[in-house]
Scaffold this motif. Structure first.
Motif, PDB file in Angstrom:
ATOM      1  N   HIS A 153      56.482   6.483  47.025  1.00 59.89           N
ATOM      2  CA  HIS A 153      55.399   7.479  46.483  1.00 59.89           C
ATOM      3  C   HIS A 153      55.031   8.260  47.778  1.00 59.89           C
ATOM      4  CE1 HIS A 153      54.981   5.482  42.538  1.00 59.89           C
ATOM      5  NE2 HIS A 153      55.486   4.394  43.065  1.00 59.89           N
ATOM      6  N   LEU A 154      54.823   7.738  48.926  1.00 63.89           N
ATOM      7  CA  LEU A 154      54.299   8.526  49.840  1.00 63.89           C
ATOM      8  C   LEU A 154      55.334   9.435  50.495  1.00 63.89           C
ATOM      9  CD1 LEU A 154      52.246   9.022  52.084  1.00 63.89           C
ATOM     10  CD2 LEU A 154      53.218   7.062  53.425  1.00 63.89           C
ATOM     11  N   ALA A 155      56.612   9.112  50.491  1.00 68.25           N
ATOM     12  CA  ALA A 155      57.574   9.849  51.140  1.00 68.25           C
ATOM     13  C   ALA A 155      57.953  11.011  50.162  1.00 68.25           C
ATOM     14  CB  ALA A 155      59.031   9.079  51.350  1.00 68.25           C
ATOM     15  N   TYR A 156      57.900  10.863  48.774  1.00 65.49           N
ATOM     16  CA  TYR A 156      58.239  11.710  47.781  1.00 65.49           C
ATOM     17  C   TYR A 156      56.917  12.757  47.926  1.00 65.49           C
ATOM     18  CZ  TYR A 156      59.017  13.789  43.261  1.00 65.49           C
ATOM     19  OH  TYR A 156      59.079  14.566  42.120  1.00 65.49           O
ATOM     20  N   ALA A 157      55.586  12.518  48.180  1.00 66.77           N
ATOM     21  CA  ALA A 157      54.555  13.409  48.217  1.00 66.77           C
ATOM     22  C   ALA A 157      54.852  13.937  49.435  1.00 66.77           C
ATOM     23  CB  ALA A 157      53.456  12.469  48.232  1.00 66.77           C
ATOM     24  N   ASP A 158      55.431  13.672  50.641  1.00 66.27           N
ATOM     25  CA  ASP A 158      55.599  14.309  51.778  1.00 66.27           C
ATOM     26  C   ASP A 158      56.241  15.330  51.642  1.00 66.27           C
ATOM     27  OD1 ASP A 158      53.521  12.924  53.313  1.00 66.27           O
ATOM     28  OD2 ASP A 158      55.000  11.549  54.190  1.00 66.27           O
ATOM     29  N   VAL A 159      57.566  14.879  50.815  1.00 69.48           N
ATOM     30  CA  VAL A 159      58.597  15.966  50.629  1.00 69.48           C
ATOM     31  C   VAL A 159      58.048  17.053  49.730  1.00 69.48           C
ATOM     32  CG1 VAL A 159      60.690  16.341  49.505  1.00 69.48           C
ATOM     33  CG2 VAL A 159      60.510  14.501  50.934  1.00 69.48           C
ATOM     34  N   LEU A 160      57.274  16.838  48.822  1.00 68.33           N
ATOM     35  CA  LEU A 160      56.730  17.941  47.732  1.00 68.33           C
ATOM     36  C   LEU A 160      55.675  18.634  48.637  1.00 68.33           C
ATOM     37  CD1 LEU A 160      56.132  15.630  44.440  1.00 68.33           C
ATOM     38  CD2 LEU A 160      57.823  17.463  44.968  1.00 68.33           C
ATOM     39  N   TYR A 161      54.948  18.065  49.648  1.00 67.28           N
ATOM     40  CA  TYR A 161      54.041  18.972  50.163  1.00 67.28           C
ATOM     41  C   TYR A 161      54.989  19.802  51.061  1.00 67.28           C
ATOM     42  CZ  TYR A 161      50.445  20.170  53.532  1.00 67.28           C
ATOM     43  OH  TYR A 161      49.468  20.933  54.409  1.00 67.28           O
ATOM     44  N   ILE A 166      52.137  25.762  44.140  1.00 65.57           N
ATOM     45  CA  ILE A 166      51.357  25.112  43.402  1.00 65.57           C
ATOM     46  C   ILE A 166      51.758  23.787  42.602  1.00 65.57           C
ATOM     47  CG2 ILE A 166      49.691  25.512  41.440  1.00 65.57           C
ATOM     48  CD1 ILE A 166      48.733  26.803  43.627  1.00 65.57           C
ATOM     49  N   GLU A 167      52.770  24.165  42.114  1.00 68.29           N
ATOM     50  CA  GLU A 167      53.188  22.855  41.346  1.00 68.29           C
ATOM     51  C   GLU A 167      53.728  21.686  42.130  1.00 68.29           C
ATOM     52  OE1 GLU A 167      53.092  22.416  38.091  1.00 68.29           O
ATOM     53  OE2 GLU A 167      52.468  24.628  38.078  1.00 68.29           O
ATOM     54  N   ASN A 168      54.297  21.993  43.184  1.00 67.44           N
ATOM     55  CA  ASN A 168      54.860  20.771  44.165  1.00 67.44           C
ATOM     56  C   ASN A 168      53.572  20.183  44.562  1.00 67.44           C
ATOM     57  OD1 ASN A 168      57.437  20.872  43.601  1.00 67.44           O
ATOM     58  ND2 ASN A 168      57.699  22.684  45.192  1.00 67.44           N
ATOM     59  N   LEU A 169      52.647  20.980  45.229  1.00 66.67           N
ATOM     60  CA  LEU A 169      51.311  20.469  45.764  1.00 66.67           C
ATOM     61  C   LEU A 169      50.461  19.641  44.742  1.00 66.67           C
ATOM     62  CD1 LEU A 169      50.260  23.773  47.591  1.00 66.67           C
ATOM     63  CD2 LEU A 169      50.960  21.726  48.716  1.00 66.67           C
ATOM     64  N   LEU A 170      50.550  20.111  43.406  1.00 62.47           N
ATOM     65  CA  LEU A 170      49.511  19.434  42.398  1.00 62.47           C
ATOM     66  C   LEU A 170      50.401  17.995  42.237  1.00 62.47           C
ATOM     67  CD1 LEU A 170      48.974  22.004  39.881  1.00 62.47           C
ATOM     68  CD2 LEU A 170      47.314  20.630  41.070  1.00 62.47           C
ATOM     69  N   THR A 171      51.700  17.959  42.298  1.00 59.10           N
ATOM     70  CA  THR A 171      52.637  16.777  41.977  1.00 59.10           C
ATOM     71  C   THR A 171      52.477  15.812  43.225  1.00 59.10           C
ATOM     72  OG1 THR A 171      53.908  18.032  40.688  1.00 59.10           O
ATOM     73  CG2 THR A 171      54.821  15.558  41.353  1.00 59.10           C
ATOM     74  N   LYS A 174      49.129  13.863  43.245  1.00 60.09           N
ATOM     75  CA  LYS A 174      49.240  12.900  42.263  1.00 60.09           C
ATOM     76  C   LYS A 174      49.892  11.628  42.878  1.00 60.09           C
ATOM     77  CE  LYS A 174      49.052  15.627  38.023  1.00 60.09           C
ATOM     78  NZ  LYS A 174      49.994  16.167  36.912  1.00 60.09           N
ATOM     79  N   TYR A 175      50.974  11.962  44.049  1.00 59.01           N
ATOM     80  CA  TYR A 175      51.762  10.895  44.256  1.00 59.01           C
ATOM     81  C   TYR A 175      51.096  10.144  45.368  1.00 59.01           C
ATOM     82  CZ  TYR A 175      55.515  10.968  41.225  1.00 59.01           C
ATOM     83  OH  TYR A 175      56.391  10.805  39.957  1.00 59.01           O
ATOM     84  N   TYR A 176      50.416  11.140  46.074  1.00 63.48           N
ATOM     85  CA  TYR A 176      49.457  10.496  47.421  1.00 63.48           C
ATOM     86  C   TYR A 176      48.360   9.615  46.808  1.00 63.48           C
ATOM     87  CZ  TYR A 176      51.162  13.643  50.979  1.00 63.48           C
ATOM     88  OH  TYR A 176      52.142  14.204  51.957  1.00 63.48           O
ATOM     89  N   SER A 177      47.845   9.987  45.330  1.00 63.67           N
ATOM     90  CA  SER A 177      46.653   9.145  44.776  1.00 63.67           C
ATOM     91  C   SER A 177      47.598   7.804  44.401  1.00 63.67           C
ATOM     92  CB  SER A 177      46.245   9.904  43.532  1.00 63.67           C
ATOM     93  OG  SER A 177      45.655  11.269  44.051  1.00 63.67           O
TER      94      SER A 177
END
Length: 252
Positions: A153-161, A166-171, A174-177
């Motif tokens: 989840h953390l690695a996925y969030a890093d990639v999206l960031y 906007i959409e990627n940052l919002l997602t 969520k995965y950081y949470s």
């Protein structure tokens, strides 16, 4: 120098030879590795397992072409030998051929799609080549198969960031949470991720984003948790944290 024979080991003696051979290759003690492989080859002349060690020895010597031929031959006899498939990936990576490693891993995952290590390896190669969308797909597969592993989840969030928008940052937020939830609120990287995402979303949307109503509360909780952690573990770095919050326009 070949390990001394010990009759008390029984059948485990041959496993020990194999383990010493692999360890010797890792340490570049190739003479020791060769001696061990020779002993095993004499004892088990038709063994594919020993054949794999012989190919690994060629790889350790830097004889890339010969090692590739040896691995290909082993796969002709047993196309489902996962270890040999992975050795081929390691072989092309060692030569700096990352596109070749990607091709081999994708082909491998068509058959062994439940291999989590392979998905993670592929994701890391994609990231090294800045192919973030492809890396995101790999982490999505990992999350689907192992939803309780916070690292994915953390690695996925890093990639999206990193991808941004906007959409990627919002997602990503969520995965950081989710990462924070899975780790009992103790993942510092995910806490920072919440703050970074919230700051980036605010800058991009200029406060007009209605989908992110919980941002201020979540950001405050994350920043407060970070401040508490820094006070407990690294009080001398607290001023740097405060400065980072000011830069991001984050309040604790």
């Amino acid at each position: 120098m070949t390990p001394r024979k010990d009759p008390s080991l029984g059948p485990e003696e041959w496993t020990l030879y194999e383990q010493v051979a692999v360890a010797a290759m890792d340490c570049q003690s190739l003479d020791v590795a060769k001696d061990c492989v020779n002993v095993l080859q004499k004892k088990f002349p038709e063994s594919k397992r020993v054949g794999r060690l012989e190919a690994m020895l060629l790889e350790a010597k830097g004889s890339w072409g010969e090692a590739e031929k040896a691995y290909s031959s082993l796969l002709e006899d047993n196309p489902f030998d996962q270890v040999v498939h992975k050795r081929r990936v390691a072989l092309v990576k060692a030569q700096g051929n990352l596109s070749g490693a990607i091709d081999l891993l994708n082909k491998y995952l068509e058959t062994f799609m439940a291999d989590h290590d392979a998905w993670r390896e592929l994701a890391e190669i994609y990231i090294s080549l800045q192919m973030y969308k492809q890396a995101a797909f790999c982490y999505e597969e990992l999350i689907l198969s192992q939803p309780t592993v916070p690292l994915y989840h953390l690695a996925y969030a890093d990639v999206l960031y990193t991808l941004g928008g906007i959409e990627n940052l919002l997602t990503a937020k969520k995965y950081y949470s989710i990462t924070i939830d899975l780790t009992g609120g103790k993942n510092t990287r995910a806490l920072f991720g919440i703050c970074l995402c919230t700051s980036a979303i605010t800058q991009l949307s200029k406060g007009r984003n209605k989908e992110d109503k919980d941002s201020p509360d979540l950001q405050s909780l994350a920043s407060a948790a970070l401040e508490k952690e820094y006070k407990r573990r690294a009080s001398d770095k607290l001023s740097a944290l405060t400065l980072a919050f000011k830069t991001l326009k984050v309040s604790s």
